[in-house]
Motif scaffolding. Structure first.
Motif, mmCIF file in Angstrom:
data_model
loop_
_atom_site.group_PDB
_atom_site.id
_atom_site.type_symbol
_atom_site.label_atom_id
_atom_site.label_comp_id
_atom_site.label_asym_id
_atom_site.label_seq_id
_atom_site.Cartn_x
_atom_site.Cartn_y
_atom_site.Cartn_z
ATOM 1 N N MET A 1 -6.194 -13.902 -5.084
ATOM 2 C CA MET A 1 -6.902 -12.809 -4.957
ATOM 3 C C MET A 1 -8.449 -13.468 -5.128
ATOM 4 S SD MET A 1 -5.887 -8.965 -5.928
ATOM 5 C CE MET A 1 -4.635 -8.883 -4.882
ATOM 6 N N GLY A 2 -9.180 -13.155 -4.400
ATOM 7 C CA GLY A 2 -10.837 -12.992 -4.645
ATOM 8 C C GLY A 2 -10.968 -11.613 -5.495
ATOM 9 N N LEU A 3 -12.063 -11.492 -5.820
ATOM 10 C CA LEU A 3 -12.866 -10.139 -6.822
ATOM 11 C C LEU A 3 -13.199 -9.022 -6.268
ATOM 12 C CD1 LEU A 3 -13.835 -9.811 -9.482
ATOM 13 C CD2 LEU A 3 -15.961 -10.327 -9.329
ATOM 14 N N ARG A 4 -13.749 -9.164 -5.029
ATOM 15 C CA ARG A 4 -13.376 -8.174 -4.604
ATOM 16 C C ARG A 4 -12.092 -7.585 -3.906
ATOM 17 N NH1 ARG A 4 -17.218 -8.960 1.892
ATOM 18 N NH2 ARG A 4 -18.583 -8.475 -0.416
ATOM 19 N N GLU A 5 -11.122 -8.026 -2.915
ATOM 20 C CA GLU A 5 -9.803 -7.923 -2.974
ATOM 21 C C GLU A 5 -9.052 -7.453 -4.428
ATOM 22 O OE1 GLU A 5 -10.749 -10.887 -2.486
ATOM 23 O OE2 GLU A 5 -10.347 -11.216 0.019
ATOM 24 N N MET A 6 -9.456 -7.410 -5.309
ATOM 25 C CA MET A 6 -9.160 -7.129 -6.665
ATOM 26 C C MET A 6 -9.559 -5.675 -6.265
ATOM 27 S SD MET A 6 -9.008 -10.913 -9.455
ATOM 28 C CE MET A 6 -9.056 -9.448 -11.139
ATOM 29 N N LYS A 7 -11.031 -5.639 -7.014
ATOM 30 C CA LYS A 7 -11.286 -4.332 -6.975
ATOM 31 C C LYS A 7 -10.918 -3.367 -5.797
ATOM 32 C CE LYS A 7 -15.638 -2.344 -7.654
ATOM 33 N NZ LYS A 7 -17.197 -2.832 -6.948
ATOM 34 N N ALA A 8 -10.861 -3.997 -4.908
ATOM 35 C CA ALA A 8 -10.226 -3.178 -3.758
ATOM 36 C C ALA A 8 -8.095 -2.569 -3.967
ATOM 37 C CB ALA A 8 -10.458 -3.685 -2.223
ATOM 38 N N ALA A 9 -7.766 -3.210 -4.789
ATOM 39 C CA ALA A 9 -6.059 -2.617 -4.918
ATOM 40 C C ALA A 9 -6.754 -2.047 -6.163
ATOM 41 C CB ALA A 9 -5.577 -4.459 -5.795
ATOM 42 N N ARG A 10 -7.304 -2.323 -7.127
ATOM 43 C CA ARG A 10 -7.395 -1.588 -8.113
ATOM 44 C C ARG A 10 -8.101 -0.206 -7.690
ATOM 45 N NH1 ARG A 10 -10.406 -5.958 -11.134
ATOM 46 N NH2 ARG A 10 -12.171 -5.290 -10.652
ATOM 47 N N THR A 11 -8.775 0.040 -6.919
ATOM 48 C CA THR A 11 -9.427 1.433 -6.259
ATOM 49 C C THR A 11 -8.409 2.057 -5.408
ATOM 50 O OG1 THR A 11 -11.634 0.173 -5.997
ATOM 51 C CG2 THR A 11 -10.972 2.847 -4.456
ATOM 52 N N ARG A 12 -7.897 1.710 -4.511
ATOM 53 C CA ARG A 12 -6.436 1.888 -4.035
ATOM 54 C C ARG A 12 -5.395 2.271 -5.358
ATOM 55 N NH1 ARG A 12 -4.117 0.858 0.621
ATOM 56 N NH2 ARG A 12 -2.467 1.786 1.899
ATOM 57 N N GLN A 13 -5.251 1.654 -6.200
ATOM 58 C CA GLN A 13 -4.263 2.235 -6.964
ATOM 59 C C GLN A 13 -4.834 3.328 -7.761
ATOM 60 O OE1 GLN A 13 -0.952 0.634 -7.590
ATOM 61 N NE2 GLN A 13 -1.131 2.581 -8.384
ATOM 62 N N GLN A 14 -6.364 3.415 -8.082
ATOM 63 C CA GLN A 14 -6.106 4.348 -8.757
ATOM 64 C C GLN A 14 -6.670 6.115 -7.942
ATOM 65 O OE1 GLN A 14 -10.592 4.849 -9.225
ATOM 66 N NE2 GLN A 14 -11.196 6.842 -10.337
ATOM 67 N N ILE A 15 -6.545 5.553 -6.383
ATOM 68 C CA ILE A 15 -6.684 7.325 -5.780
ATOM 69 C C ILE A 15 -5.320 7.264 -5.355
ATOM 70 C CG2 ILE A 15 -6.682 7.323 -3.550
ATOM 71 C CD1 ILE A 15 -9.317 5.184 -3.358
ATOM 72 N N ALA A 16 -3.729 6.481 -5.487
ATOM 73 C CA ALA A 16 -2.876 6.599 -5.419
ATOM 74 C C ALA A 16 -2.220 7.810 -6.624
ATOM 75 C CB ALA A 16 -1.462 5.868 -4.698
ATOM 76 N N ASP A 17 -2.950 6.462 -7.523
ATOM 77 C CA ASP A 17 -2.448 7.409 -9.046
ATOM 78 C C ASP A 17 -2.805 9.194 -9.381
ATOM 79 O OD1 ASP A 17 -0.741 5.026 -10.405
ATOM 80 O OD2 ASP A 17 -2.645 4.399 -11.094
ATOM 81 N N VAL A 18 -4.638 9.178 -8.522
ATOM 82 C CA VAL A 18 -5.149 10.686 -8.247
ATOM 83 C C VAL A 18 -3.967 11.863 -8.283
ATOM 84 C CG1 VAL A 18 -6.786 11.724 -7.839
ATOM 85 C CG2 VAL A 18 -6.876 9.749 -10.048
ATOM 86 N N ALA A 19 -3.375 10.904 -6.780
ATOM 87 C CA ALA A 19 -3.128 11.891 -5.586
ATOM 88 C C ALA A 19 -1.474 12.716 -5.946
ATOM 89 C CB ALA A 19 -3.619 11.176 -4.126
ATOM 90 N N VAL A 20 -0.836 11.235 -6.771
ATOM 91 C CA VAL A 20 0.499 12.023 -6.480
ATOM 92 C C VAL A 20 0.183 12.702 -8.432
ATOM 93 C CG1 VAL A 20 2.632 11.122 -8.411
ATOM 94 C CG2 VAL A 20 1.499 9.367 -6.578
ATOM 95 N N THR A 21 -0.675 12.683 -9.518
ATOM 96 C CA THR A 21 -0.619 13.523 -10.166
ATOM 97 C C THR A 21 -1.199 14.538 -9.646
ATOM 98 O OG1 THR A 21 -1.394 11.592 -12.056
ATOM 99 C CG2 THR A 21 -1.770 14.296 -12.599
ATOM 100 N N ALA A 22 -2.370 15.201 -8.832
ATOM 101 C CA ALA A 22 -2.277 16.075 -8.489
ATOM 102 C C ALA A 22 -0.836 17.007 -7.329
ATOM 103 C CB ALA A 22 -3.440 16.169 -6.754
ATOM 104 N N PHE A 23 -0.386 15.730 -6.206
ATOM 105 C CA PHE A 23 0.556 16.605 -5.760
ATOM 106 C C PHE A 23 1.916 17.011 -6.706
ATOM 107 C CE2 PHE A 23 -0.249 12.907 -2.547
ATOM 108 C CZ PHE A 23 -0.748 13.672 -1.725
ATOM 109 N N ILE A 24 1.895 16.499 -7.735
ATOM 110 C CA ILE A 24 2.670 16.881 -8.750
ATOM 111 C C ILE A 24 2.114 18.269 -9.681
ATOM 112 C CG2 ILE A 24 4.226 16.358 -11.081
ATOM 113 C CD1 ILE A 24 4.522 13.558 -9.687
#
Length: 197
Positions: A1-24
């Motif tokens: 996985m390249g640097l760009r893909e790793m950064k995108a994966a981290r961003t995606r995970q951060q967004i999902a974590d924030v959203a789930v916390t808000a939903f809960i």
């Protein structure tokens, strides 16, 4: 996985974590995409690029823990198919019951919301198709072969029945429930539909 893909994966995970916390914390219906973008410190257009809809955000954790095919492919190549299936279910149980994934809390929200509940079925069907492909590789058959599909169906039914039991009481150990279900299979009477002679 390249640097760009790793950064995108981290961003995606951060967004999902924030959203789930808000939903809960404030409720699924009460949480807006704009609130999620603000909490994740990204623009709304960036949020929609990663997650085109709110239900996809809520269901993001299920894409990982319900990845039956990935769990089966991770088993040793020389492991007998039956043992690989049991091992894959037990590995899935570890991921599914991992408190950091917050599946129990997310599942309660999904079960109370019609659109996410319907979309979860789509996630499950896509995962089943990939699982059948992984199983077909192990069985040296086509994914459409009846033996592959019936084996996959029984394996996934074990998971579904355990999930129903766990949903009723999250204090139960998911791995133990899988073990109990698997241990009961050899003594279970399964009657196959048979055409009259």
């Amino acid at each position: 996985m390249g640097l760009r893909e790793m950064k995108a994966a981290r961003t995606r995970q951060q967004i999902a974590d924030v959203a789930v916390t808000a939903f809960i914390e404030q409720g699924y219906d009460e949480t807006t995409m704009e609130q999620i973008a603000e909490a994740a410190e990204i623009g709304t257009s960036t949020l929609y690029r990663y997650f085109p809809s709110k239900e996809l955000l809520l269901l993001e954790p299920f894409g990982e823990v319900l990845d039956f095919g990935r769990f089966l492919r991770a088993r040793p190549d020389d492991e007998p198919v039956a043992e690989a299936l049991a091992g894959a279910l037990l590995d899935l149980a570890d991921a599914y019951a991992d408190p950091s994934k917050r599946i129990a809390e997310i599942r309660r929200i999904v079960d109370a919301s019609a659109v996410p509940r319907a979309r979860l079925w789509d996630v499950f069907l896509a995962s089943r198709a990939d699982f059948e492909a992984a199983l077909a590789e192990r069985m040296h058959l086509a994914p459409t072969d009846h033996s592959v599909q019936m084996t996959a169906g029984i394996t996934l039914d074990v998971f579904a029945r355990v999930d129903e039991r766990w949903k009723g009481d999250h204090r139960k150990d998911y791995r133990d429930l899988i073990r109990e279900a698997l241990a009961s299979l050899p003594t279970t009477t399964i009657i196959l539909p048979t055409l009259p002679r």
